[in-house]
Design a protein around this motif. Structure first.
Motif, PDB file in Angstrom:
ATOM      1  N   PHE A  38      10.321   6.647  -0.394  1.00  0.00           N
ATOM      2  CA  PHE A  38      10.254   5.256   0.030  1.00  0.00           C
ATOM      3  C   PHE A  38      10.761   5.146   1.462  1.00  0.00           C
ATOM      4  O   PHE A  38      11.474   6.021   1.965  1.00  0.00           O
ATOM      5  N   THR A  39      10.386   4.049   2.116  1.00  0.00           N
ATOM      6  CA  THR A  39      10.748   3.826   3.514  1.00  0.00           C
ATOM      7  C   THR A  39      11.955   2.914   3.604  1.00  0.00           C
ATOM      8  O   THR A  39      11.987   1.847   2.978  1.00  0.00           O
ATOM      9  N   SER A  40      12.967   3.374   4.342  1.00  0.00           N
ATOM     10  CA  SER A  40      14.126   2.548   4.636  1.00  0.00           C
ATOM     11  C   SER A  40      14.198   2.356   6.158  1.00  0.00           C
ATOM     12  O   SER A  40      13.378   2.935   6.903  1.00  0.00           O
ATOM     13  N   ARG A  91       3.035  -1.985   6.811  1.00  0.00           N
ATOM     14  CA  ARG A  91       4.102  -0.980   6.879  1.00  0.00           C
ATOM     15  C   ARG A  91       4.210  -0.284   5.526  1.00  0.00           C
ATOM     16  O   ARG A  91       4.122  -0.922   4.469  1.00  0.00           O
ATOM     17  N   LEU A  92       4.424   1.029   5.588  1.00  0.00           N
ATOM     18  CA  LEU A  92       4.558   1.817   4.361  1.00  0.00           C
ATOM     19  C   LEU A  92       5.811   1.388   3.612  1.00  0.00           C
ATOM     20  O   LEU A  92       6.900   1.300   4.198  1.00  0.00           O
ATOM     21  N   VAL A  93       5.684   1.127   2.322  1.00  0.00           N
ATOM     22  CA  VAL A  93       6.819   0.779   1.475  1.00  0.00           C
ATOM     23  C   VAL A  93       7.280   1.991   0.666  1.00  0.00           C
ATOM     24  O   VAL A  93       8.448   2.350   0.673  1.00  0.00           O
ATOM     25  N   ALA A  94       6.347   2.630  -0.021  1.00  0.00           N
ATOM     26  CA  ALA A  94       6.691   3.789  -0.861  1.00  0.00           C
ATOM     27  C   ALA A  94       5.417   4.533  -1.204  1.00  0.00           C
ATOM     28  O   ALA A  94       4.312   3.979  -1.127  1.00  0.00           O
ATOM     29  N   PHE A  95       5.598   5.772  -1.610  1.00  0.00           N
ATOM     30  CA  PHE A  95       4.437   6.538  -2.074  1.00  0.00           C
ATOM     31  C   PHE A  95       4.912   7.675  -2.962  1.00  0.00           C
ATOM     32  O   PHE A  95       6.103   8.044  -2.964  1.00  0.00           O
ATOM     33  N   ILE A  96       3.972   8.203  -3.750  1.00  0.00           N
ATOM     34  CA  ILE A  96       4.209   9.448  -4.488  1.00  0.00           C
ATOM     35  C   ILE A  96       3.069  10.394  -4.158  1.00  0.00           C
ATOM     36  O   ILE A  96       1.939   9.972  -3.923  1.00  0.00           O
ATOM     37  N   ASN A  97       3.419  11.666  -4.131  1.00  0.00           N
ATOM     38  CA  ASN A  97       2.430  12.688  -3.819  1.00  0.00           C
ATOM     39  C   ASN A  97       2.538  13.777  -4.872  1.00  0.00           C
ATOM     40  O   ASN A  97       3.639  14.299  -5.128  1.00  0.00           O
ATOM     41  N   LYS A 103      14.512   1.354  12.801  1.00  0.00           N
ATOM     42  CA  LYS A 103      13.566   2.474  12.791  1.00  0.00           C
ATOM     43  C   LYS A 103      13.392   2.959  11.350  1.00  0.00           C
ATOM     44  O   LYS A 103      14.347   3.005  10.579  1.00  0.00           O
ATOM     45  N   SER A 104      12.152   3.339  11.044  1.00  0.00           N
ATOM     46  CA  SER A 104      11.867   3.776   9.681  1.00  0.00           C
ATOM     47  C   SER A 104      12.403   5.172   9.415  1.00  0.00           C
ATOM     48  O   SER A 104      12.310   6.063  10.259  1.00  0.00           O
ATOM     49  N   VAL A 105      13.008   5.341   8.271  1.00  0.00           N
ATOM     50  CA  VAL A 105      13.441   6.657   7.778  1.00  0.00           C
ATOM     51  C   VAL A 105      12.913   6.788   6.355  1.00  0.00           C
ATOM     52  O   VAL A 105      12.613   5.792   5.700  1.00  0.00           O
ATOM     53  N   TYR A 106      12.845   8.024   5.881  1.00  0.00           N
ATOM     54  CA  TYR A 106      12.231   8.275   4.587  1.00  0.00           C
ATOM     55  C   TYR A 106      13.215   8.990   3.676  1.00  0.00           C
ATOM     56  O   TYR A 106      13.876   9.956   4.089  1.00  0.00           O
ATOM     57  N   TYR A 107      13.275   8.482   2.447  1.00  0.00           N
ATOM     58  CA  TYR A 107      14.103   9.117   1.426  1.00  0.00           C
ATOM     59  C   TYR A 107      13.175   9.633   0.327  1.00  0.00           C
ATOM     60  O   TYR A 107      12.301   8.903  -0.146  1.00  0.00           O
ATOM     61  N   SER A 108      13.408  10.873  -0.077  1.00  0.00           N
ATOM     62  CA  SER A 108      12.501  11.500  -1.042  1.00  0.00           C
ATOM     63  C   SER A 108      13.287  12.200  -2.144  1.00  0.00           C
ATOM     64  O   SER A 108      14.466  12.534  -1.988  1.00  0.00           O
ATOM     65  N   LYS A 109      12.595  12.404  -3.229  1.00  0.00           N
ATOM     66  CA  LYS A 109      13.120  13.235  -4.323  1.00  0.00           C
ATOM     67  C   LYS A 109      11.939  13.751  -5.138  1.00  0.00           C
ATOM     68  O   LYS A 109      10.858  13.151  -5.159  1.00  0.00           O
ATOM     69  N   ASN A 110      12.173  14.880  -5.793  1.00  0.00           N
ATOM     70  CA  ASN A 110      11.195  15.390  -6.735  1.00  0.00           C
ATOM     71  C   ASN A 110      11.363  14.657  -8.065  1.00  0.00           C
ATOM     72  O   ASN A 110      12.425  14.049  -8.323  1.00  0.00           O
ATOM     73  N   GLU A 111      10.327  14.716  -8.874  1.00  0.00           N
ATOM     74  CA  GLU A 111      10.317  13.955 -10.124  1.00  0.00           C
ATOM     75  C   GLU A 111      11.510  14.283 -11.011  1.00  0.00           C
ATOM     76  O   GLU A 111      12.073  13.415 -11.662  1.00  0.00           O
ATOM     77  N   GLU A 170      14.894  -2.042  -4.621  1.00  0.00           N
ATOM     78  CA  GLU A 170      13.592  -2.576  -4.990  1.00  0.00           C
ATOM     79  C   GLU A 170      12.508  -1.526  -4.795  1.00  0.00           C
ATOM     80  O   GLU A 170      11.597  -1.364  -5.609  1.00  0.00           O
ATOM     81  N   LYS A 171      12.619  -0.774  -3.709  1.00  0.00           N
ATOM     82  CA  LYS A 171      11.592   0.246  -3.436  1.00  0.00           C
ATOM     83  C   LYS A 171      11.698   1.406  -4.418  1.00  0.00           C
ATOM     84  O   LYS A 171      10.703   2.027  -4.779  1.00  0.00           O
ATOM     85  N   LYS A 172      12.925   1.690  -4.858  1.00  0.00           N
ATOM     86  CA  LYS A 172      13.076   2.722  -5.907  1.00  0.00           C
ATOM     87  C   LYS A 172      12.393   2.271  -7.195  1.00  0.00           C
ATOM     88  O   LYS A 172      11.798   3.076  -7.901  1.00  0.00           O
ATOM     89  N   ARG A 173      12.515   0.977  -7.486  1.00  0.00           N
ATOM     90  CA  ARG A 173      11.822   0.477  -8.684  1.00  0.00           C
ATOM     91  C   ARG A 173      10.309   0.641  -8.542  1.00  0.00           C
ATOM     92  O   ARG A 173       9.610   0.992  -9.494  1.00  0.00           O
ATOM     93  N   ILE A 174       9.822   0.371  -7.343  1.00  0.00           N
ATOM     94  CA  ILE A 174       8.385   0.552  -7.107  1.00  0.00           C
ATOM     95  C   ILE A 174       8.003   2.014  -7.305  1.00  0.00           C
ATOM     96  O   ILE A 174       6.984   2.349  -7.933  1.00  0.00           O
TER      97      ILE A 174
END
Length: 829
Positions: free
Chosen positions: A145-147, A129-135, A152-160, A101-105
């Motif tokens: 996005f936050t998993s 709580r942080l759900v997702a963001f783009i920078n 405990k919160s962890v963050y998964y990221s990728k470039n466009e 769901e957060k990937k869809r966001i």
């Protein structure tokens, strides 16, 4: 008395004149520029710098507010946030569900970020709580996005441009921007404004907006909020300045944060250059502007090195020297040009003219009108050419005269017109071309024979020549068509008088072979140079105007106008757009309420179509309805109107607005080309409304067809339960006997009779008769176009049932009509 001026004197005079003017001009420019413009130019440069910065910030504000509105209302985000709010549990986190769901966001945020000026978009849930963001960095979007792992919160990221997400550690900069904000209650998220923040040399613009899910018409559920920001470094702002400008900024309230709403004016647009004050501090020029914000002030200061201004002044002085040199060169060149134009070119014209005349082209003129020796020579040669041309004209007439009428033929007319155009162009005068076509001449040939027809053409040529001036030219260009050339026009009204003379002369009976024949003519008129600058264009446009005269009833004249061409082109283009308008969803229905004249209650409305064309903008129904009827497109458009009106009425019923009936106008073409009964029945059933909810308005012109088929169609409409009303009653010529046979429920009195009552005696009497007729026949009555209380009271006294007009409301689009009914259920105070 003609006085010759020697060529030598002219050359000396013009050379001296231009030299003096050039020197004075240089002195004037130098003095003004050095004394006045330098300081003002400097202030204008500062002002332009402020304005460039203002536009950039305002565009960023607008983009942030538009982006945050679109993002917070995105259906996919709302759906995902609703799932997260209701089912996410960080203690027993289901990564397979919520990470998707957060990937869809994130995907939605990336898409929004591509169309936004912002560099950061983040989504928070209802617990902050942080759900997702783009920078946005280096032309690339970092999506995160936050998993949760072991709560405990962890963050998964990728470039466009990457396919998969990887576990990542956020940079200090991003962590700072994502620091937890103070907890806020539902609906308290600041929206409608942009917050300015300062972080070192960074000026950051940001905004927040709640993400709400609609539960009912009045209730919303708070799911979280979105935050969008854009930051400017001092380096970024300096890029907006000229290369020698440096900008700095600060907040007056010392909190490094202030709110600035998007409804405020452009930051510095109210400042004028002469209101700025330049300050001199050592070797620096600077100025500043204070921008009042909602809870403080923001100061901008622009400065530049004074040496840069001194350098600019030196460059300006060098420019002045260059200008002086340029003017000297121009003066010299101008002198050469004058000599060339006054001596070399005229001599070449004379030599060329002599050569052309010697080859037999006597129409050529040596165009030298100066009162000197060269002018006298050219005049003599022109006179000589005229004498030779006269002799050859006598020979040419044999090949340029119509053999039947003995007046000039088409060839001679065109040649004469070309000469006249050249003359008019040279003398800056106007001329007119008449295109005369005999009305119904074919009937003469068909009934009396071609011999009589030929004799008639001869007499018409003689008859028209009687009222012509010596300077006018008439020609028969073929068949029953004549061209007339009118030169030396005094005024446009004079053209009309000439045309009236020709039309009046045509009414005189002509006696041919014991037959008294009266035949009229239609005249089209084109004007040089207004309607064309060549023979082909003038004749074509006069021909178009002639057809317009025939369309207007014949036996009259008509001037060519650009609208003849434009209207034809516009009609073709409009028809093309009209055929696609339904598919493009360009039509809108506006609704005008109809109210009871007894208690003022609003119980019904009339649906009125409007066209908002992508190509033409807002098109008046008076323009596209006749075109749609002529082309048959009204069938498709009318079906859409019925469908939309039924759907809108169904929605009003669900909202409980109290409207019991909606009226639709049906064209005569729909009745004759379409199964109107089936269209009505299908849409009523599909929308789930009762047949009595629809009233069909017909025109008196449909009633005048007086055919059994037309009458049967109306009876079929009534059989399915739909009401019938006669619109604009009183403007046609309805048969009372036929009116009695119509299965109608209502008469609508045309607005033309309402506008001047009770002061216009005729309108009052007509209205009384219509009311009496309706009551006698047991019909309901609606008065259109009520605008004043005086009109309304008068109609109430007459016993009119229902009113419609601006006194209650103008026609409104669907949303505004609904709002009107929610606020107002009566039109009588």
């Amino acid at each position: 008395m003609n006085t010759k001026v020697s060529l030598k004197f002219k050359l000396i005079f013009y050379t001296l004149f231009f030299t003096v003017v050039s020197v004075l001009l240089v002195g004037y420019i130098s003095n003004k520029y050095l004394e006045e413009h330098f300081y003002d130019d400097s202030k204008n440069e500062f002002k332009e710098s402020f304005l460039d910065l203002s536009i950039e910030l305002k565009n960023t504000e607008k983009d942030i507010l538009e982006s945050i509105a679109l993002t917070s209302q995105n259906k996919e985000i709302i759906a995902s946030m609703n799932l997260i709010k209701n089912y996410e549990d960080i203690d027993s986190y289901d990564a397979s569900l919520f990470d998707e769901e957060k990937k869809r966001i994130v995907d939605v945020l990336i898409l929004e970020g591509k169309h936004s000026l912002s560099d950061h978009i983040s989504i928070y849930d209802s617990n902050n709580r942080l759900v997702a963001f783009i920078n946005h960095m280096n032309n690339n979007h970092l999506a995160t996005f936050t998993s949760y792992v072991d709560s405990k919160s962890v963050y998964y990221s990728k470039n466009e441009n990457e396919e998969t997400y990887t576990l990542s550690n956020l940079s200090t900069n991003i962590k700072t921007r994502l620091k937890d904000s103070a907890r806020i209650a539902a609906f308290d998220i600041q929206s409608g404004g942009v917050v300015y923040e300062r972080d070192g040399d960074i000026l950051r613009l940001k905004a927040k907006h709640a993400i709400l899910r609609k539960i009912s018409a009045t209730k919303r559920e708070f799911l979280g909020y979105v935050e969008i920001s854009k930051q400017f470094s001092q380096k970024d702002m300096n890029k907006l300045m000229s290369s020698r400008m440096i900008i700095s900024y600060d907040f007056k309230n010392k909190t490094n944060e202030a709110k600035f709403t998007h409804n405020a004016p452009l930051l510095f647009s109210k400042f004028k250059a002469d209101e700025l004050h330049l300050h001199n501090e050592k070797n620096i020029f600077f100025t500043r502007v204070q921008v009042p914000l909602e809870n403080g002030s923001l100061f901008f200061r622009i400065e530049t090195n004074k040496e840069e201004f001194d350098k600019t002044l030196r460059n300006n002085r060098q420019s002045l020297v260059a200008i002086l040199f340029f003017i000297i060169i121009v003066t010299f060149i101008t002198s050469l040009v004058i000599i060339n134009n006054m001596l070399s070119i005229p001599l070449k014209k004379i030599l060329n003219g002599i050569e052309i005349i010697s080859k037999g082209n006597y129409e050529n003129r040596i165009d030298i009108t100066s009162k000197d020796e060269l002018g006298a020579i050219s005049s003599q040669f022109n006179n000589m050419a005229d004498e030779i041309a006269k002799r050859e004209t006598q020979l040419d007439e044999l090949a340029h005269v119509d053999p039947l009428t003995k007046i000039p033929n088409r060839v001679m007319f065109i040649e004469t017109l070309e000469k006249s155009i050249s003359r008019a162009k040279r003398l800056n005068t106007k001329l007119a071309v008449f295109f005369l076509d005999l009305d119904d001449f074919k009937n003469v040939n068909d009934t009396l024979g071609h011999y009589v027809g030929d004799k008639l053409l001869i007499e018409i040529a003689k008859n028209l020549s009687i009222v012509m001036r010596e300077s006018d030219t008439i020609s028969r260009i073929g068949g029953d068509e004549f061209n007339i050339l009118i030169e030396d026009l005094e005024s446009l009204s004079h053209i009309g008088e000439i045309a009236e003379k020709f039309i009046k002369q045509m009414t005189i009976p002509l006696y041919i072979e014991n037959n008294a024949i009266t035949i009229s003519g239609s005249i089209g008129i084109s004007i040089y140079p207004d309607d064309g600058e060549d023979t082909t264009t003038l004749l074509k446009n006069a021909d178009l105007a002639m057809y317009k005269a025939k369309d207007n009833g014949r036996n009259q004249y008509s001037f060519f106008s650009k609208e003849l061409e434009v209207s034809l082109s516009k009609r073709i283009n409009m028809l093309k757009e009209l055929k696609e308008a339904v598919n493009r969803d360009e039509f809108r229905l506006y609704y005008q309420p109809k109210f009871s004249l007894i208690d003022g209650s609003i119980k019904s409305a009339e649906a009125l179509i409007r066209w908002d064309s992508k190509e033409f903008g807002f098109v008046s129904p008076d323009d596209f309805i006749p075109l749609s009827e002529d082309s048959g497109e009204i069938v498709k458009i009318g079906a859409w109107v019925i469908k939309q009106a039924c759907e809108d009425f169904a929605s009003w019923s669900e909202l409980g607005l109290g409207i019991t009936q909606v009226s639709v106008n049906v064209s005569n073409v729909q009745f004759t080309r379409d199964d109107i009964v089936k269209v009505l029945s299908d849409n009523i059933i599909k929308s789930g409304i009762s047949p009595e909810s629809i009233e069909v308005e017909i025109t008196e012109s449909y009633m005048q067809e007086d055919s059994e088929r037309a009458l049967q169609i109306l009876h079929d409409v009534r059989k399915i339960g739909v009401d019938l009303a006669v619109d604009d009653f009183g403007t046609g010529y309805s048969s009372m006997s036929y009116l009695k046979r119509l299965p109608i429920n209502r008469l609508k009195i045309d607005r033309s009779f309402i506008g001047d009552i009770p002061h216009d005696v005729d309108d009052v009497e007509i209205t009384r008769i219509i009311v009496a007729l309706a009551k006698t026949m047991g019909l309901a009555i609606t008065a259109e176009g009520i605008e004043t209380l005086e009109q309304m009271h008068f109609l109430q006294e007459m016993g009119v049932d229902e009113g419609q007009g601006y006194i209650c409301s103008k026609p409104l689009p669907y949303e505004q009509f609904v709002e009107l009914l929610k606020k107002k259920n009566s039109c009588i105070e």
